[in-house]
Design a protein around this motif. Structure first.
Motif, short mmCIF file in Angstrom:
data_model
loop_
_atom_site.label_atom_id
_atom_site.label_comp_id
_atom_site.label_asym_id
_atom_site.label_seq_id
_atom_site.Cartn_x
_atom_site.Cartn_y
_atom_site.Cartn_z
N LYS A 1 -7.58 0.76 -1.98
CA LYS A 1 -8.43 1.57 -1.10
C LYS A 1 -9.81 0.91 -0.95
O LYS A 1 -10.36 0.84 0.15
CB LYS A 1 -8.57 2.98 -1.68
CG LYS A 1 -9.27 3.94 -0.76
CD LYS A 1 -9.25 5.34 -1.34
CE LYS A 1 -10.08 6.25 -0.47
NZ LYS A 1 -10.16 7.59 -1.00
N SER B 1 0.91 3.78 -3.05
CA SER B 1 0.45 5.13 -2.72
C SER B 1 1.49 6.17 -3.12
O SER B 1 1.17 7.18 -3.76
CB SER B 1 0.16 5.21 -1.22
OG SER B 1 -0.17 6.53 -0.86
N TYR C 1 0.83 -1.20 0.00
CA TYR C 1 0.00 0.00 0.00
C TYR C 1 0.87 1.25 0.00
O TYR C 1 0.64 2.18 -0.78
CB TYR C 1 -0.94 0.01 1.21
CG TYR C 1 -1.74 1.29 1.30
CD1 TYR C 1 -2.90 1.45 0.56
CD2 TYR C 1 -1.30 2.35 2.08
CE1 TYR C 1 -3.63 2.63 0.61
CE2 TYR C 1 -2.01 3.53 2.14
CZ TYR C 1 -3.17 3.68 1.41
OH TYR C 1 -3.87 4.85 1.45
N PHE D 1 -3.97 1.76 -6.76
CA PHE D 1 -4.19 2.44 -5.48
C PHE D 1 -5.68 2.47 -5.14
O PHE D 1 -6.08 2.19 -4.01
CB PHE D 1 -3.63 3.87 -5.53
CG PHE D 1 -3.95 4.67 -4.31
CD1 PHE D 1 -3.26 4.48 -3.12
CD2 PHE D 1 -4.96 5.62 -4.34
CE1 PHE D 1 -3.57 5.22 -1.99
CE2 PHE D 1 -5.27 6.37 -3.21
CZ PHE D 1 -4.57 6.16 -2.04
#
Length: 128
Positions: A102, A83, A79, A98
């Protein structure tokens, strides 16, 4: 149930073996013990009993909890990487990945809420 909670349910020597084998230590400054050092620490001559224990459902359940723990750490690292890349480059693939991550985090939030709700209910039954 967490890995730590499950390790408390097995014998202390088995818990120490598991932590030694998977290098799960609280003080990461210390180097991992060699097999000889570990055997001396637990006052045993061989690892044979532990090798036999590795064939049991109890050990396999602990490994599953460990892998769950490790995959959570890996997910966190992925992540952060995605990110940062999505923010820095704006690459369409990175942004899409991403957003997928999420969405998965949002879906998992419900599972987390349920786990904490169950733990709250367990502690509510205790009298002081």
């Amino acid at each position: 149930m967490t890995l730590e909670e499950m390790l408390k349910k097995v014998s202390p020597k088995k818990a120490e073996y598991f932590k030694w084998k998977f290098n799960i230590r609280y003080d990461q400054r210390l180097p991992k013990k060699t097999e000889k050092e570990f055997l001396k620490y637990i006052n045993a001559k061989t690892l044979n009993a532990f090798i036999n224990w590795e064939k049991t459902p109890e050990y396999k359940a602990l490994v599953q909890l460990y892998l769950d723990y490790k995959s959570t750490q890996d997910f966190e690292e992925i992540y952060e990487l995605i990110s940062d890349r999505a923010k820095d480059s704006g690459n369409e693939k990175d942004v899409k990945l991403f957003l997928q991550l999420k969405k998965e985090i949002k879906e998992n939030r419900n599972i987390v809420k349920e786990i904490f709700r169950e733990e709250e209910n367990e502690t509510d039954d205790l009298t002081v």
